[in-house]
Design an enzyme around this catalytic site. Sequence first.
Site, PDB file in Angstrom:
ATOM      1  N   CYS A   1       0.008  12.144  -4.845  1.00 39.42           N
ATOM      2  CA  CYS A   1      -0.063  10.944  -4.006  1.00 39.42           C
ATOM      3  C   CYS A   1      -1.215  10.962  -3.007  1.00 39.42           C
ATOM      4  CB  CYS A   1       1.259  10.724  -3.281  1.00 39.42           C
ATOM      5  SG  CYS A   1       1.968  12.202  -2.544  1.00 39.42           S
TER       6      CYS A   1
ATOM      7  N   HIS B   1       0.633   8.305   3.605  1.00 37.16           N
ATOM      8  CA  HIS B   1      -0.324   9.390   3.774  1.00 37.16           C
ATOM      9  C   HIS B   1      -1.643   8.803   4.272  1.00 37.16           C
ATOM     10  CE1 HIS B   1       2.566  11.805   1.854  1.00 37.16           C
ATOM     11  NE2 HIS B   1       2.011  11.991   0.681  1.00 37.16           N
TER      12      HIS B   1
END
Length: 348
Positions: A131, A245
């Site tokens: 990710c 993130h």
Amino acid sequence: MQAAVLEIAIVGATGAVGAVALELLAERGHPAEKLRLLASKRSHGKQIEYAGQLLTVEEATPESFDGVDVAFISASSEVSLALAPEAVKRGVLVIDDGSAYRMDPAVPLVVPEVNGADVEWHSGIISIPNCTTTPLVMALAALRGLTEISSVTVSTYQSVTGTGAAARAELLNQSREMLGEKEVSPPREYPHSIGFNLLPQVDDFIDEGYTKEEWKMVNESRKILDDPKLRLASTCVRVPVEVSHCEAVTVEFDDPISVDEARVAIAEFPGITLLDRPHESVYPMPSNSAGEDDVMVGRIRRDLAHENGVVFWLATDNLRKGAALNALQIMDECVKRNCVRPRVASAA
């Protein structure tokens, strides 16, 4: 074949990524009768709400894939290694969220906006990248259209849902305990408490003082961008954030490019939203990227340390584009390219 008529199995349906996959499928109006929710034995019989209906979770076994067209696996590498080949034997296209097959040369590793054509050579399994890799390669793909990339340095700031639901619960529990001036529960998911803390360790340390996560970014980026010599160094940090993130990225080029050129290339790339008005305090953050499909990029500026360098900041929802959404987009790409069915003979 249209995606709406595909029989889809979700392995890991009770996890954080599985929940987002179901949310996205519901937004698309995918029929409930075309879904199979699979998980470990301990979750067998659990019910999950989907588009106003209650669907029952079943234990994932090889036989669970009989009659399935596409299986999304978001579980441990052990589960992927055990179940993916069984699904492929039954004529299923497996889209795997774990690391088990990412670096297998026989398995495409795909971000559709970057290398969607690679789905055409699958043999039953397609992997999605880590990710943190996904938003990075999208930005790099946008910029390398200007000139060749010489090197990349990236620092990540990764939310706890990249580890899973238990890590999210640990963050919230530790934060409540600290705010209440109570004794903090010992960490279970991480080596140290994550509440009000930063951990410069994501996954285990391996070669040359780097972690597995950092090496994943190097090797996966090289594979997706088809650039085996790409010079890339990363430092991955876990932060006390629930979702999304962030990354601070420095890209050095063979030739000079202007900040304006970089801005235009980023803004025009599919799947990226430019949020770059820093003097108005407009830039990507977890708070404005969580729940969004696009990668957010901003704070684009020249690199003061390298003559041909550009620095920027990005944020992305790690459960959506970092995982579940990318998997669904791979399925869409396979439908579009008429390669939704594996190219191996069905053993069923």
